[in-house]
Design a protein around this motif. Structure first.
Motif, PDB file in Angstrom:
ATOM      1  N   TRP A  47       0.852  -1.186   0.000  1.00  0.00           N
ATOM      2  CA  TRP A  47       0.000   0.000   0.000  1.00  0.00           C
ATOM      3  C   TRP A  47       0.890   1.239   0.000  1.00  0.00           C
ATOM      4  O   TRP A  47       1.879   1.291   0.728  1.00  0.00           O
ATOM      5  CB  TRP A  47      -0.905  -0.023   1.221  1.00  0.00           C
ATOM      6  CG  TRP A  47      -1.664   1.238   1.407  1.00  0.00           C
ATOM      7  CD1 TRP A  47      -2.812   1.606   0.782  1.00  0.00           C
ATOM      8  CD2 TRP A  47      -1.319   2.316   2.278  1.00  0.00           C
ATOM      9  NE1 TRP A  47      -3.202   2.862   1.211  1.00  0.00           N
ATOM     10  CE2 TRP A  47      -2.297   3.314   2.131  1.00  0.00           C
ATOM     11  CE3 TRP A  47      -0.268   2.543   3.164  1.00  0.00           C
ATOM     12  CZ2 TRP A  47      -2.270   4.498   2.841  1.00  0.00           C
ATOM     13  CZ3 TRP A  47      -0.227   3.726   3.876  1.00  0.00           C
ATOM     14  CH2 TRP A  47      -1.216   4.701   3.712  1.00  0.00           C
ATOM     15  N   TYR A 114     -14.340  -0.702   5.013  1.00  0.00           N
ATOM     16  CA  TYR A 114     -12.949  -0.571   4.617  1.00  0.00           C
ATOM     17  C   TYR A 114     -12.494  -1.865   3.982  1.00  0.00           C
ATOM     18  O   TYR A 114     -12.185  -2.836   4.670  1.00  0.00           O
ATOM     19  CB  TYR A 114     -12.067  -0.251   5.832  1.00  0.00           C
ATOM     20  CG  TYR A 114     -12.328   1.087   6.457  1.00  0.00           C
ATOM     21  CD1 TYR A 114     -13.206   1.212   7.535  1.00  0.00           C
ATOM     22  CD2 TYR A 114     -11.704   2.234   5.986  1.00  0.00           C
ATOM     23  CE1 TYR A 114     -13.457   2.446   8.110  1.00  0.00           C
ATOM     24  CE2 TYR A 114     -11.942   3.478   6.562  1.00  0.00           C
ATOM     25  CZ  TYR A 114     -12.821   3.580   7.626  1.00  0.00           C
ATOM     26  OH  TYR A 114     -13.053   4.795   8.197  1.00  0.00           O
TER      27      TYR A 114
ATOM     28  N   TYR B  34     -11.342  -5.287   9.991  1.00  0.00           N
ATOM     29  CA  TYR B  34     -11.167  -4.899   8.595  1.00  0.00           C
ATOM     30  C   TYR B  34     -10.030  -5.685   7.942  1.00  0.00           C
ATOM     31  O   TYR B  34      -9.151  -5.111   7.305  1.00  0.00           O
ATOM     32  CB  TYR B  34     -10.920  -3.405   8.490  1.00  0.00           C
ATOM     33  CG  TYR B  34     -12.048  -2.567   9.041  1.00  0.00           C
ATOM     34  CD1 TYR B  34     -11.800  -1.554   9.969  1.00  0.00           C
ATOM     35  CD2 TYR B  34     -13.353  -2.792   8.639  1.00  0.00           C
ATOM     36  CE1 TYR B  34     -12.825  -0.777  10.468  1.00  0.00           C
ATOM     37  CE2 TYR B  34     -14.398  -2.019   9.146  1.00  0.00           C
ATOM     38  CZ  TYR B  34     -14.130  -1.022  10.055  1.00  0.00           C
ATOM     39  OH  TYR B  34     -15.144  -0.265  10.546  1.00  0.00           O
ATOM     40  N   SER B  36      -8.896  -8.315   5.118  1.00  0.00           N
ATOM     41  CA  SER B  36      -9.323  -8.783   3.799  1.00  0.00           C
ATOM     42  C   SER B  36      -8.305  -9.773   3.249  1.00  0.00           C
ATOM     43  O   SER B  36      -7.149  -9.793   3.679  1.00  0.00           O
ATOM     44  CB  SER B  36      -9.440  -7.615   2.811  1.00  0.00           C
ATOM     45  OG  SER B  36     -10.327  -6.624   3.255  1.00  0.00           O
ATOM     46  N   LEU B  48     -10.570  -9.272  -4.710  1.00  0.00           N
ATOM     47  CA  LEU B  48     -11.041  -9.409  -3.337  1.00  0.00           C
ATOM     48  C   LEU B  48     -11.784 -10.732  -3.166  1.00  0.00           C
ATOM     49  O   LEU B  48     -12.743 -11.008  -3.885  1.00  0.00           O
ATOM     50  CB  LEU B  48     -11.958  -8.233  -2.987  1.00  0.00           C
ATOM     51  CG  LEU B  48     -12.538  -8.226  -1.572  1.00  0.00           C
ATOM     52  CD1 LEU B  48     -11.433  -8.003  -0.531  1.00  0.00           C
ATOM     53  CD2 LEU B  48     -13.609  -7.134  -1.453  1.00  0.00           C
ATOM     54  N   TYR B  51     -13.660 -10.161   2.917  1.00  0.00           N
ATOM     55  CA  TYR B  51     -13.546  -8.872   3.580  1.00  0.00           C
ATOM     56  C   TYR B  51     -14.172  -8.945   4.965  1.00  0.00           C
ATOM     57  O   TYR B  51     -14.926  -9.876   5.262  1.00  0.00           O
ATOM     58  CB  TYR B  51     -14.181  -7.756   2.734  1.00  0.00           C
ATOM     59  CG  TYR B  51     -15.683  -7.868   2.584  1.00  0.00           C
ATOM     60  CD1 TYR B  51     -16.247  -8.643   1.582  1.00  0.00           C
ATOM     61  CD2 TYR B  51     -16.546  -7.172   3.444  1.00  0.00           C
ATOM     62  CE1 TYR B  51     -17.614  -8.745   1.437  1.00  0.00           C
ATOM     63  CE2 TYR B  51     -17.909  -7.257   3.310  1.00  0.00           C
ATOM     64  CZ  TYR B  51     -18.446  -8.038   2.301  1.00  0.00           C
ATOM     65  OH  TYR B  51     -19.810  -8.130   2.167  1.00  0.00           O
ATOM     66  N   TYR B  93      -6.771  -2.799   7.559  1.00  0.00           N
ATOM     67  CA  TYR B  93      -6.796  -1.363   7.836  1.00  0.00           C
ATOM     68  C   TYR B  93      -6.178  -1.196   9.213  1.00  0.00           C
ATOM     69  O   TYR B  93      -6.257  -2.089  10.053  1.00  0.00           O
ATOM     70  CB  TYR B  93      -8.239  -0.864   7.826  1.00  0.00           C
ATOM     71  CG  TYR B  93      -8.387   0.628   7.706  1.00  0.00           C
ATOM     72  CD1 TYR B  93      -9.036   1.371   8.686  1.00  0.00           C
ATOM     73  CD2 TYR B  93      -7.902   1.295   6.591  1.00  0.00           C
ATOM     74  CE1 TYR B  93      -9.191   2.738   8.565  1.00  0.00           C
ATOM     75  CE2 TYR B  93      -8.050   2.665   6.464  1.00  0.00           C
ATOM     76  CZ  TYR B  93      -8.693   3.378   7.459  1.00  0.00           C
ATOM     77  OH  TYR B  93      -8.835   4.737   7.338  1.00  0.00           O
ATOM     78  N   ASN B  97      -5.179   4.849  10.091  1.00  0.00           N
ATOM     79  CA  ASN B  97      -5.871   5.133   8.820  1.00  0.00           C
ATOM     80  C   ASN B  97      -5.034   4.768   7.604  1.00  0.00           C
ATOM     81  O   ASN B  97      -5.202   5.362   6.531  1.00  0.00           O
ATOM     82  CB  ASN B  97      -6.304   6.607   8.734  1.00  0.00           C
ATOM     83  CG  ASN B  97      -7.300   6.987   9.806  1.00  0.00           C
ATOM     84  OD1 ASN B  97      -8.310   6.301   9.991  1.00  0.00           O
ATOM     85  ND2 ASN B  97      -7.017   8.033  10.530  1.00  0.00           N
ATOM     86  N   THR B  98      -4.131   3.827   7.791  1.00  0.00           N
ATOM     87  CA  THR B  98      -3.333   3.334   6.668  1.00  0.00           C
ATOM     88  C   THR B  98      -3.699   1.865   6.426  1.00  0.00           C
ATOM     89  O   THR B  98      -4.567   1.314   7.110  1.00  0.00           O
ATOM     90  CB  THR B  98      -1.828   3.438   6.970  1.00  0.00           C
ATOM     91  OG1 THR B  98      -1.513   2.589   8.098  1.00  0.00           O
ATOM     92  CG2 THR B  98      -1.430   4.876   7.303  1.00  0.00           C
ATOM     93  N   TRP B  99      -3.050   1.278   5.463  1.00  0.00           N
ATOM     94  CA  TRP B  99      -3.265  -0.129   5.149  1.00  0.00           C
ATOM     95  C   TRP B  99      -1.923  -0.869   5.239  1.00  0.00           C
ATOM     96  O   TRP B  99      -0.866  -0.293   5.006  1.00  0.00           O
ATOM     97  CB  TRP B  99      -3.801  -0.291   3.722  1.00  0.00           C
ATOM     98  CG  TRP B  99      -5.212   0.154   3.549  1.00  0.00           C
ATOM     99  CD1 TRP B  99      -5.658   1.408   3.250  1.00  0.00           C
ATOM    100  CD2 TRP B  99      -6.371  -0.669   3.655  1.00  0.00           C
ATOM    101  NE1 TRP B  99      -7.016   1.420   3.175  1.00  0.00           N
ATOM    102  CE2 TRP B  99      -7.494   0.161   3.406  1.00  0.00           C
ATOM    103  CE3 TRP B  99      -6.578  -2.021   3.929  1.00  0.00           C
ATOM    104  CZ2 TRP B  99      -8.796  -0.324   3.443  1.00  0.00           C
ATOM    105  CZ3 TRP B  99      -7.877  -2.509   3.947  1.00  0.00           C
ATOM    106  CH2 TRP B  99      -8.969  -1.665   3.706  1.00  0.00           C
ATOM    107  N   PHE B 101      -0.274  -4.799   4.033  1.00  0.00           N
ATOM    108  CA  PHE B 101      -0.468  -6.089   3.382  1.00  0.00           C
ATOM    109  C   PHE B 101       0.464  -7.128   3.994  1.00  0.00           C
ATOM    110  O   PHE B 101       1.508  -6.792   4.574  1.00  0.00           O
ATOM    111  CB  PHE B 101      -0.140  -5.995   1.882  1.00  0.00           C
ATOM    112  CG  PHE B 101      -1.221  -5.382   1.058  1.00  0.00           C
ATOM    113  CD1 PHE B 101      -1.222  -4.030   0.789  1.00  0.00           C
ATOM    114  CD2 PHE B 101      -2.236  -6.166   0.523  1.00  0.00           C
ATOM    115  CE1 PHE B 101      -2.220  -3.450   0.015  1.00  0.00           C
ATOM    116  CE2 PHE B 101      -3.240  -5.607  -0.252  1.00  0.00           C
ATOM    117  CZ  PHE B 101      -3.226  -4.246  -0.502  1.00  0.00           C
TER     118      PHE B 101
END
Lengths: 129, 110
Positions: A47, A114, B34, B36, B48, B51, B93, B97-99, B101
């Protein structure tokens, strides 16, 4: 049809700049957070940045802070990523992704979910001399 | 913003079940629902698959399921099929407020 189409990738020298764009269609663009995600050759997903529905908030991965700027034009349904001071390690396929939904009103923007449910096909950025 | 931890590879025979783990921290996986999972075939964009830890988008096979315990989420694929062979990425998440992986898991169907 819900769709995201990226453009603007190419070959750039180290230290150079590039501006990526993402055109959205088929959904109410200003109801969604948007993100940029990249994938270096042979590596995993990373990201890069995201931006709130009304553009009032944006966040970045540490490695691009101060070099990249995410922005959006809601009437034009477009998302941009301005990339400056590019490095070899920025070489990657850059994906645009829809990353959270809700709505905005006069009192603010509200996000109800989200997840990254819509992705573009990506645009390739190569940083090399 | 450290990447979530996934096994580099897993494998299984057609018809079998496999599980891929995804370990984070209380600031991401353990701090919200949150989480996924995305499937990516070579040269294609991610898709996706799961989720909100365990929900499936419309059109995704019931053979895909997700769960979470503490700071570790899991993706289970039952009744393995050849078309499931792909890379799988978890994401979460975060409280900032970032993501973030995971590093990705290559699934091989033997």
């Amino acid at each position: 049809e819900v769709q995201l189409v990226e453009s603007g990738g190419g070959l750039v020298q180290p230290g150079g700049s590039l501006r990526l764009s993402c055109a959205a269609s088929g959904f109410t663009f200003n109801h969604y957070w948007m993100s940029w995600v990249r994938q270096s050759p042979g590596k995993g997903l990373e990201w890069v940045a995201n931006i709130k529905q009304d553009g009032s908030e944006s966040y970045y991965v540490e490695s691009v802070k101060g070099r990249f700027t995410i922005s959006r034009d809601n009437p034009q349904k477009s998302l941009d990523l301005q990339m400056n001071s590019l490095r070899a390690e920025d070489t990657a396929v850059y994906y645009c992704a829809r990353s959270g939904g809700g709505y905005c009103s006069s009192t603010g923007c509200y996000t109800f979910y989200y997840y990254m449910d819509v992705w573009g096909k990506g645009t390739t950025v190569t940083v090399s001399s | 913003q450290s990447a979530l931890t996934q096994p580099a590879s897993v494998s299984g025979s057609p018809g079998q079940s496999i599980t891929i783990s995804c370990t984070g921290t209380s600031s991401d996986v353990g701090g919200n629902n949150y989480v996924s999972w995305h499937q990516q075939h070579p040269g294609k964009a991610p898709k996706l698959m799961i989720y909100d830890v365990s929900k499936r988008p419309s059109g995704v096979s019931y053979r895909f399921s997700g769960s979470k315990s503490g700071n570790t989420a899991s993706l289970t694929i039952s009744g393995l099929q050849a078309e499931d062979e792909a890379d799988y990425y978890c994401s979460s998440y975060t409280s900032g407020n970032t993501w973030v992986f995971g590093g990705g898991t290559k699934l091989t169907v033997l």
